[in-house]
Design an enzyme around this catalytic site. Structure first.
Site, PDB file in Angstrom:
ATOM      1  N   SER A  61       0.829  -1.212   0.000  1.00 36.94           N
ATOM      2  CA  SER A  61       0.000   0.000   0.000  1.00 36.94           C
ATOM      3  C   SER A  61       0.861   1.258   0.000  1.00 36.94           C
ATOM      4  O   SER A  61       1.990   1.269   0.462  1.00 36.94           O
ATOM      5  CB  SER A  61      -0.903   0.018   1.228  1.00 36.94           C
ATOM      6  OG  SER A  61      -1.627  -1.185   1.326  1.00 36.94           O
TER       7      SER A  61
HETATM    8  N1  SAH Z   1      -0.980  -5.044   3.885  1.00 28.05           N
HETATM    9  C1  SAH Z   1      -0.262  -5.362   2.682  1.00 28.05           C
HETATM   10  C2  SAH Z   1      -1.064  -4.977   1.454  1.00 28.05           C
HETATM   11  C3  SAH Z   1      -1.154  -6.134   0.551  1.00 28.05           C
HETATM   12  S1  SAH Z   1      -2.297  -6.033  -0.783  1.00 28.05           S
HETATM   13  C4  SAH Z   1       1.129  -4.732   2.679  1.00 28.05           C
HETATM   14  O1  SAH Z   1       1.432  -3.942   3.585  1.00 28.05           O
HETATM   15  O2  SAH Z   1       1.941  -5.058   1.811  1.00 28.05           O
HETATM   16  C5  SAH Z   1      -3.621  -7.031  -0.175  1.00 28.05           C
HETATM   17  C6  SAH Z   1      -3.296  -8.447   0.169  1.00 28.05           C
HETATM   18  O3  SAH Z   1      -4.509  -9.069   0.577  1.00 28.05           O
HETATM   19  C7  SAH Z   1      -2.760  -9.300  -0.982  1.00 28.05           C
HETATM   20  O4  SAH Z   1      -1.537  -9.855  -0.613  1.00 28.05           O
HETATM   21  C8  SAH Z   1      -3.825 -10.355  -1.184  1.00 28.05           C
HETATM   22  O5  SAH Z   1      -3.320 -11.613  -1.563  1.00 28.05           O
HETATM   23  C9  SAH Z   1      -4.464 -10.418   0.191  1.00 28.05           C
HETATM   24  N2  SAH Z   1      -5.825 -10.961   0.228  1.00 28.05           N
HETATM   25  C10 SAH Z   1      -6.843 -10.776  -0.640  1.00 28.05           C
HETATM   26  N3  SAH Z   1      -7.936 -11.428  -0.245  1.00 28.05           N
HETATM   27  C11 SAH Z   1      -7.602 -12.071   0.914  1.00 28.05           C
HETATM   28  C12 SAH Z   1      -8.322 -12.919   1.803  1.00 28.05           C
HETATM   29  N4  SAH Z   1      -9.591 -13.280   1.619  1.00 28.05           N
HETATM   30  N5  SAH Z   1      -7.658 -13.396   2.894  1.00 28.05           N
HETATM   31  C13 SAH Z   1      -6.364 -13.071   3.121  1.00 28.05           C
HETATM   32  N6  SAH Z   1      -5.646 -12.268   2.312  1.00 28.05           N
HETATM   33  C14 SAH Z   1      -6.260 -11.770   1.222  1.00 28.05           C
END
Ligand code: SAH
Length: 222
Positions: free
Chosen positions: A72
């Protein structure tokens, strides 16, 4: 010190200044919470992206982390973290969407214990390695569909979704303690409302606190 940490030492030292600049910019654009700014000043974001992107790590922008996912934008991390904290002391926090592990590491500096669930195993393993190398001890990661939360560790003082839900999964609301809050991007691809839910003795109070853009929350695991 690990090989990876050694490899990053050079850029780590020069990046302190670029990190300061980023934090100044965040402050100017309205992030007022000094605790959150202090954590962003300290945490080396370049260690959470591929080396090829490390030089862009202190731009205020989302960056690819592989598997079609992104780390993010720092401004969004700061805003969401501040909206979760608001002067409170956090004990147990749940994050849905570990991704690179960056948001998780930010939360770990501000809470006693952080639990984070990621559906893509490859990302989870990389995040686990990074958090271990940075010696961040108060984090537990789990491979799974975060829409179900982490019932064995509930109730939580705070829950943060870092992927956009069409609507907030019921089990996550159920796992909030009374007085606890959840923050999540809610809506379809492209642009979503940032929604905050507070659990009261009477039920749930919902407010919209801004607009954001996140990758979608998906069902199942990879
Ligand atoms: N907080 C992260 C942002 C990652 S983007 C950071 O600081 O880098 C969002 C993430 O959510 C992705 O890695 C994606 O695979 C995950 N995601 C999407 N749906 C999900 C679900 N149902 N359960 C767990 N993770 C999920």
């Amino acid at each position: 010190m690990s090989a990876r940490q050694l490899r990053h030492l050079g850029i780590g030292m020069t990046s302190q200044r670029t990190r300061e600049r980023l934090v100044r910019r965040l402050h100017e654009s309205g992030v007022g919470n000094p605790q959150v700014l202090e954590v962003l000043r300290w945490l080396p974001r370049h260690l959470f992206v591929d080396e090829a992107l490390a030089s862009r790590a202190y731009e205020d922008t989302a960056l690819p982390i592989g598997q079609g996912q992104t780390i993010s934008q720092p401004w969004v991390v700061a805003r969401m973290t501040a909206a979760l904290l608001e002067g409170r002391c956090l004990r147990r926090v749940l994050e849905v969407g570990t991704g690179s592990g960056y948001q998780c590491a930010v939360l770990a500096r501000l809470a006693q214990q952080v639990y984070s669930v990621e559906r893509i195993r490859r990302l989870l393993e990389r995040a686990q390695t990074r958090l271990r190398e940075l010696e961040i001890p108060n984090v537990r990661l789990r491979h799974g569909d975060g829409s179900a939360g982490w019932p064995e560790r509930a109730p939580f003082d705070a829950i943060m979704l870092t992927a956009a839900a069409k609507s907030i999964p019921g089990p996550l609301c159920d796992q909030l303690a009374v007085g606890a809050r959840l923050i999540a991007p809610v809506g379809t691809a492209g642009s979503q409302d940032l929604v905050r839910i507070v659990r009261t003795t009477a039920g749930f109070a919902e407010t919209r606190v801004g607009r954001v853009s996140f990758v979608p929350l998906r069902a199942g695991v990879e």
